[in-house]
Motif scaffolding. Structure first.
Motif: not given
Lengths: 262, 153
Positions: A259-260, A262, B4, B138, B142, B148, B150, B152
């Motif tokens: 799950s992602k 935050k 990622v 990350k 970037w 994008g 994200a 997990t």
């Protein structure tokens, strides 16, 4: 320097990144190429990256056009001065013009059809090609270029759009050609008068015989740089895609369903 | 283990970030280059909708044609060859693009819309790393123009 190695010789390659330019096969519409040959013999061949043929035809066309005053006769004909057009054309060389003109159109059409077939075969064969090239005088590599930027540069002066795409020999030829035409036709002088608002002087300084070379060259240069920027980008993307697939898709790896965070 | 996910355009920065990640000790990198929505090139008709190129083909041909005639007529008409040449070139281009657009709509019917090229993900990058490395990964993604990102677990 060819940075591709293959134990077996490949039959066809779809591109070559050499120090003096990126040569590339891609699908083209035969009628579009033929139409550019109608604009000016040799332009169609330049679009096909067949530069020597293109240069030969362009130089030949300019020589014969200057000899028989074809452009001047065109100006007269468009303006209904048919007798003047008749008097201008030199019959001694006129017949020499016609066969080569049609040859250029036909040959560029035929070559496009052939090259489209070869492109399809080359794409299916998917042989490795050089994508980076460094020599004593130049460096060339595949990268993304902006088609609209290439077009804008070409609008400024024909040839710099081609230089942006690293087609050096082509750019040099087009630049010399542009300088000769602009110089002989007094185009910039005429624009200068036009900006000052003096339309009659502007028209008077222009040389119609030389000016008429300009429109086809100008739009050709914009078209060529835009198309080649787009095709260059496709080549770059294709190369990167194949590289990633080859080295960054190891077997046995999978995505962990999570799950992602935050 | 954390994963990622990031999307990238096809740029040389993508190769740079992959090499950067390897230097930082992150070796589990998986890349999925996506096929972008161009229809398969057909043999005779090589329309590439996403480029909008096929519209300008005719546009430029009409432009040189009309500019040549305009410049010729300009030697007699009042405004002179340059202005008439420009008018000819501009109107020829517009006419050519409009004509091929009409032809396109006629051939393909209404309602069919193709996705336009813009900023969108073209490559999916999946980086597997430990929880401590996530911040660094990350940041690097970037910094190298990821579209994008994200994470997990």
């Amino acid at each position: 320097m060819n940075n591709f190695r293959n134990p077996f010789r490949n039959r066809r390659y779809k591109a070559l990144v050499s120090p003096i330019g990126t040569t590339q096969l891609h699908l083209r519409k035969p009628l579009v190429i033929a139409a550019w040959s109608v604009a000016f013999p040799g332009f169609g061949h330049l679009l096909l990256n067949k530069y020597l043929r293109g240069y030969a035809l362009i130089i030949w066309e300019m020589f014969i056009n200057q000899t028989i005053h074809l452009n001047l006769a065109m100006v007269c004909s468009f303006n209904g001065q048919f007798q003047a057009a008749r008097n201008l054309i030199d019959p001694k060389y006129m017949a020499m013009y016609i066969p080569v003109y049609f040859f250029a159109i036909w040959d560029s059409y035929r070559t496009t059809v052939d090259l489209n077939r070869i492109y399809l075969l080359a794409q299916r064969e998917n042989a490795p090609y050089s994508t980076f090239s460094m020599g004593g005088l130049e460096i060339n590599y595949l990268d993304r270029r902006k088609p609209w930027l290439a077009a804008i540069w070409s609008m400024g002066i024909p040839s710099v759009g081609q230089l942006y795409l690293h087609r050096i020999v082509f750019a040099a030829f087009v630049l010399i050609y542009t300088i000769i035409i602009v110089d002989q036709s007094n185009l910039l002088l005429a624009i200068h008068y036009l900006i000052l608002g003096d339309i009659s002087s502007s028209s008077a300084v222009l040389d119609p015989q030389w000016l008429l070379y300009f429109p086809s060259l100008y739009f050709f240069s914009i078209y060529d740089s835009t198309v080649n920027a787009i095709e260059n980008n496709k080549l770059f993307e294709d190369d990167l895609r194949q590289y990633l697939q080859q080295y960054y898709q190891p077997a046995g790896k999978f995505v962990i369903p999570g799950s992602k965070v935050k | 283990m954390m994963q990622v996910f990031a999307t990238f355009a096809y740029t040389s920065l993508l190769e740079v970030v992959i090499s950067e990640l390897k230097i930082q000790g992150v070796h589990e990198i998986y890349a999925v280059p996506l096929e972008i929505q161009h229809p398969e090139p057909k043999f005779i008709d090589s329309m590439y909708y996403t480029d909008g190129l096929s519209f300008t083909d005719t546009g430029f041909i009409f432009a040189f044609l009309f500019a040549t005639i305009g410049a010729s007529k300009g030697f007699v008409w009042e405004w002179g060859p340059i202005i008439w040449g420009l008018i000819g070139g501009g109107s020829g281009f517009v006419l050519g693009v409009f004509a091929s657009w009409c032809l396109y709509r006629f051939r393909h019917g209404k309602g069919k819309r193709h996705i336009r090229r813009g900023i969108k993900g073209e490559v999916i990058l999946i980086v597997t790393c430990s929880a401590e490395q996530v911040g660094l990964v990350k940041k690097l993604l970037w910094e190298h123009s990821a579209i994008g990102v994200a994470v997990t677990r």
